[in-house]
Design an enzyme around this catalytic site. Structure first.
Site, PDB file in Angstrom:
ATOM      1  N   TYR A  26      -1.858  -0.787  10.903  1.00  0.00           N
ATOM      2  CA  TYR A  26      -1.980  -1.422   9.585  1.00  0.00           C
ATOM      3  C   TYR A  26      -0.786  -1.083   8.702  1.00  0.00           C
ATOM      4  O   TYR A  26      -0.101  -1.975   8.180  1.00  0.00           O
ATOM      5  CB  TYR A  26      -3.285  -0.985   8.897  1.00  0.00           C
ATOM      6  CG  TYR A  26      -3.305  -1.287   7.410  1.00  0.00           C
ATOM      7  CD1 TYR A  26      -3.341  -2.599   6.948  1.00  0.00           C
ATOM      8  CD2 TYR A  26      -3.273  -0.247   6.469  1.00  0.00           C
ATOM      9  CE1 TYR A  26      -3.341  -2.880   5.592  1.00  0.00           C
ATOM     10  CE2 TYR A  26      -3.275  -0.523   5.110  1.00  0.00           C
ATOM     11  CZ  TYR A  26      -3.310  -1.839   4.671  1.00  0.00           C
ATOM     12  OH  TYR A  26      -3.294  -2.109   3.318  1.00  0.00           O
ATOM     13  N   THR A  79       0.832  -1.208   0.000  1.00  0.00           N
ATOM     14  CA  THR A  79       0.000   0.000   0.000  1.00  0.00           C
ATOM     15  C   THR A  79       0.866   1.258   0.000  1.00  0.00           C
ATOM     16  O   THR A  79       2.008   1.234   0.482  1.00  0.00           O
ATOM     17  CB  THR A  79      -0.898  -0.010   1.254  1.00  0.00           C
ATOM     18  OG1 THR A  79      -1.476   1.276   1.431  1.00  0.00           O
ATOM     19  CG2 THR A  79      -0.104  -0.337   2.515  1.00  0.00           C
ATOM     20  N   ASP A  80       0.293   2.369  -0.474  1.00  0.00           N
ATOM     21  CA  ASP A  80       1.005   3.653  -0.388  1.00  0.00           C
ATOM     22  C   ASP A  80       1.033   4.175   1.047  1.00  0.00           C
ATOM     23  O   ASP A  80       1.762   5.123   1.350  1.00  0.00           O
ATOM     24  CB  ASP A  80       0.385   4.693  -1.333  1.00  0.00           C
ATOM     25  CG  ASP A  80      -1.065   5.048  -1.001  1.00  0.00           C
ATOM     26  OD1 ASP A  80      -1.673   4.393  -0.129  1.00  0.00           O
ATOM     27  OD2 ASP A  80      -1.596   5.992  -1.623  1.00  0.00           O
ATOM     28  N   GLU A  81       0.249   3.557   1.937  1.00  0.00           N
ATOM     29  CA  GLU A  81       0.193   4.060   3.320  1.00  0.00           C
ATOM     30  C   GLU A  81       1.526   3.878   4.041  1.00  0.00           C
ATOM     31  O   GLU A  81       1.765   4.514   5.067  1.00  0.00           O
ATOM     32  CB  GLU A  81      -0.949   3.382   4.090  1.00  0.00           C
ATOM     33  CG  GLU A  81      -2.293   3.662   3.440  1.00  0.00           C
ATOM     34  CD  GLU A  81      -3.489   3.233   4.279  1.00  0.00           C
ATOM     35  OE1 GLU A  81      -3.386   3.221   5.507  1.00  0.00           O
ATOM     36  OE2 GLU A  81      -4.533   2.913   3.668  1.00  0.00           O
ATOM     37  N   LYS A 109       2.288  -3.430   7.192  1.00  0.00           N
ATOM     38  CA  LYS A 109       2.564  -3.593   5.755  1.00  0.00           C
ATOM     39  C   LYS A 109       4.005  -3.156   5.448  1.00  0.00           C
ATOM     40  O   LYS A 109       4.693  -3.784   4.646  1.00  0.00           O
ATOM     41  CB  LYS A 109       1.568  -2.780   4.913  1.00  0.00           C
ATOM     42  CG  LYS A 109       0.135  -3.301   4.938  1.00  0.00           C
ATOM     43  CD  LYS A 109      -0.029  -4.702   4.350  1.00  0.00           C
ATOM     44  CE  LYS A 109       0.235  -4.773   2.857  1.00  0.00           C
ATOM     45  NZ  LYS A 109      -0.121  -6.104   2.298  1.00  0.00           N
TER      46      LYS A 109
HETATM   47  N1  LIG Z   1      -7.965  -1.900  -0.279  1.00  0.00           N
HETATM   48  C1  LIG Z   1      -7.068  -1.014  -0.705  1.00  0.00           C
HETATM   49  O1  LIG Z   1      -7.432   0.116  -1.020  1.00  0.00           O
HETATM   50  C2  LIG Z   1      -5.607  -1.402  -0.840  1.00  0.00           C
HETATM   51  C3  LIG Z   1      -4.738  -0.506  -1.437  1.00  0.00           C
HETATM   52  C4  LIG Z   1      -3.407  -0.873  -1.612  1.00  0.00           C
HETATM   53  C5  LIG Z   1      -2.975  -2.123  -1.201  1.00  0.00           C
HETATM   54  N2  LIG Z   1      -3.836  -2.975  -0.607  1.00  0.00           N
HETATM   55  C6  LIG Z   1      -3.327  -4.320  -0.226  1.00  0.00           C
HETATM   56  O2  LIG Z   1      -3.930  -5.254  -1.103  1.00  0.00           O
HETATM   57  C7  LIG Z   1      -4.142  -6.488  -0.432  1.00  0.00           C
HETATM   58  C8  LIG Z   1      -5.610  -6.882  -0.539  1.00  0.00           C
HETATM   59  O3  LIG Z   1      -6.416  -5.859   0.043  1.00  0.00           O
HETATM   60  P1  LIG Z   1      -8.002  -6.004   0.076  1.00  0.00           P
HETATM   61  O4  LIG Z   1      -8.566  -4.656   0.233  1.00  0.00           O
HETATM   62  O5  LIG Z   1      -8.449  -6.867  -1.044  1.00  0.00           O
HETATM   63  O6  LIG Z   1      -8.177  -6.803   1.453  1.00  0.00           O
HETATM   64  P2  LIG Z   1      -9.415  -7.664   1.967  1.00  0.00           P
HETATM   65  O7  LIG Z   1      -9.450  -7.443   3.444  1.00  0.00           O
HETATM   66  O8  LIG Z   1     -10.645  -7.380   1.165  1.00  0.00           O
HETATM   67  O9  LIG Z   1      -9.006  -9.170   1.649  1.00  0.00           O
HETATM   68  C9  LIG Z   1      -7.970  -9.818   2.338  1.00  0.00           C
HETATM   69  C10 LIG Z   1      -8.116 -11.319   2.083  1.00  0.00           C
HETATM   70  O10 LIG Z   1      -7.013 -11.963   2.745  1.00  0.00           O
HETATM   71  C11 LIG Z   1      -7.510 -13.101   3.423  1.00  0.00           C
HETATM   72  N3  LIG Z   1      -6.655 -13.364   4.584  1.00  0.00           N
HETATM   73  C12 LIG Z   1      -6.526 -12.591   5.699  1.00  0.00           C
HETATM   74  N4  LIG Z   1      -5.687 -13.182   6.569  1.00  0.00           N
HETATM   75  C13 LIG Z   1      -5.264 -14.333   5.984  1.00  0.00           C
HETATM   76  C14 LIG Z   1      -4.373 -15.361   6.378  1.00  0.00           C
HETATM   77  N5  LIG Z   1      -3.752 -15.330   7.567  1.00  0.00           N
HETATM   78  N6  LIG Z   1      -4.128 -16.368   5.522  1.00  0.00           N
HETATM   79  C15 LIG Z   1      -4.754 -16.422   4.317  1.00  0.00           C
HETATM   80  N7  LIG Z   1      -5.637 -15.489   3.902  1.00  0.00           N
HETATM   81  C16 LIG Z   1      -5.879 -14.449   4.721  1.00  0.00           C
HETATM   82  C17 LIG Z   1      -8.920 -12.732   3.849  1.00  0.00           C
HETATM   83  O11 LIG Z   1      -9.707 -13.894   4.094  1.00  0.00           O
HETATM   84  C18 LIG Z   1      -9.396 -11.922   2.654  1.00  0.00           C
HETATM   85  O12 LIG Z   1     -10.024 -12.746   1.696  1.00  0.00           O
HETATM   86  C19 LIG Z   1      -3.672  -6.280   1.009  1.00  0.00           C
HETATM   87  O13 LIG Z   1      -2.365  -6.798   1.133  1.00  0.00           O
HETATM   88  C20 LIG Z   1      -3.681  -4.774   1.177  1.00  0.00           C
HETATM   89  O14 LIG Z   1      -2.706  -4.371   2.124  1.00  0.00           O
HETATM   90  C21 LIG Z   1      -5.150  -2.645  -0.425  1.00  0.00           C
END
Ligand SMILES: NC(=O)c1ccc[n+]([C@@H]2O[C@H](COP(=O)([O-])OP(=O)(O)OC[C@H]3O[C@@H](n4cnc5c(N)ncnc54)[C@H](O)[C@@H]3O)[C@@H](O)[C@H]2O)c1
Length: 346
Positions: free
Chosen positions: A155, A130-132, A159
């Site tokens: 969080y 993430t950019d965070e 990350k």
């Molecule tokens: N949502 C955003 O805006 C955003 C932006 C940049 C980066 N990200 C990154 O992208 C990735 C996905 O984000 P998202 O918004 O889809 O998250 P999300 O919370 O919607 O999905 C996360 C998934 O990971 C699974 N999970 C959690 N813990 C687990 C474990 N211990 N073992 C196996 N599976 C596990 C969950 O069941 C879920 O299906 C993350 O790494 C997040 O940091 C998100």
């Protein structure tokens, strides 16, 4: 390619899985099915012969070794994480365990598999971040890939730690990695605890539309299908060992964003009053970062990637999707913590 996608039942992971399966890759979707997961997100591809699902936890080393042995991947795209900042304020422990220890466990399983394969350069561990991790900007400036890390929430700190581990495994052991750091995503299948679905669903229910603080916090919004497309681009064409920032070039304050959603809803599903009348300012999130903005020069110039939609176009598609998919979001509204204010200062 043969791919393992971790977190493929979540919001972004499921978009990656859908696109990768349709593109013909052999995909193993590996997910622990936490509160944030929903297998309906991948229902459109679940019956295809090149899709398999495995319920497993990335902290479980034996299960990860078995997944690598059984699937024999060319690459792993690592999205599994605890992802909600407000939940990280109330309960940082699971963020440390999944985002840091889980990534460490996965790196070790990937390294063992890669060693057993004879250390192929073509293998990729793609870490999605993430950019965070870069902290908070003032009114000007953008995050580049060289911006020093300055995470400020449990969080983003978890990350950032996982990013450091991935770089260390590349430097120390030679594991072939790529990393991406992306701005805020939105779009279909967004879990109904995050700002945009909360605003759409509260508006439809005639409930207050909560805006933290004065609504001046700025985010760079990216449509989730564009993010998934960027991730598959970096995986296949990104330079080994390099990190790429991914952004939407769509900076909006939270207040502007919510007003745009209200205007779209006024057009698509007019209510008795303008939806913006429901906007309610609530206590700010502790440590709420003021502004994030991505400089996407590297991914644009090196890989020719840019987002396909503006935030107005993406929001309209998103609002239409929520209007057309009520059974999907209704089923998630009973899950623990959804609809409650989380992450308030204690
Ligand atoms: N949502 C955003 O805006 C955003 C932006 C940049 C980066 N990200 C990154 O992208 C990735 C996905 O984000 P998202 O918004 O889809 O998250 P999300 O919370 O919607 O999905 C996360 C998934 O990971 C699974 N999970 C959690 N813990 C687990 C474990 N211990 N073992 C196996 N599976 C596990 C969950 O069941 C879920 O299906 C993350 O790494 C997040 O940091 C998100």
């Amino acid at each position: 390619m043969r791919l393992i996608v971790t977190g493929g039942a979540g919001f972004i992971g499921s978009a990656v899985v859908r696109q990768a399966v349709v593109a013909g890759h052999e995909v193993l979707n590996l997910d622990a099915l936490t509160y944030a997961a929903c297998l309906d997100n991948v229902a459109s591809v679940a019956d295809r012969p090149n899709y398999t699902f495995l319920e497993a936890d990335i902290r479980d080393r034996a299960a990860m070794d078995q997944a690598f042995a059984d699937h024999q991947p060319d690459a792993i795209m690592h999205l599994a994480a605890e992802s909600h900042v407000d939940r990280s304020i109330d309960g940082p422990g699971t963020f440390i365990e999944t985002n840091i220890t889980g990534t460490y466990t996965l790196l070790e399983a990937a390294r063992a598999y890669w060693l057993a394969q004879g250390k192929p350069d073509s293998f990729r561990f793609h870490h999605i971040s993430t950019d965070e991790v870069y902290g908070s900007l003032g009114d000007t400036g953008q995050f580049t890939e060289d911006t020093p890390y300055d995470p400020r929430s449990p969080y983003s700190a978890s990350k950032a730690a996982s990013d450091h581990l991935v770089r260390a495994w590349a430097e120390t052991y030679g594991l072939p990695v790529v990393l991406t750091n992306c701005s805020n995503n939105y779009g279909p299948y967004h879990f109904p605890e995050k700002l945009i679905p909360v605003v759409i669903l509260n508006a439809l229910a005639g409930k207050p539309l909560p805006i933290y603080g004065d609504g001046s916090n700025v985010r760079d919004w990216l449509y989730v299908e564009d993010h998934a497309d960027a991730l598959l681009t970096v995986l296949q064409r990104g330079e080994l060992g390099r990190s790429y920032n991914i952004g939407g070039e769509n900076e909006r304050s939270n207040l502007e964003l919510v007003q745009t959603i209200c205007a779209i809803l006024d057009r698509l599903k007019p209510g008795p009053h303008p939806y913006a009348d429901l906007i309610t300012f609530v206590t700010d999130r502790p440590g709420h970062d003021a502004r994030y903005a991505i400089d996407p020069t590297r991914i644009r110039e090196e890989l020719g990637w840019r987002p396909s939609v503006t935030v107005e176009e993406g929001l309209e598609k998103t609002v239409r999707w929520y209007l057309d998919n009520e059974p999907w979001w209704r089923a998630l509204q009973d899950r623990q913590g959804v609809g409650q204010r989380l992450g308030v200062k204690t």
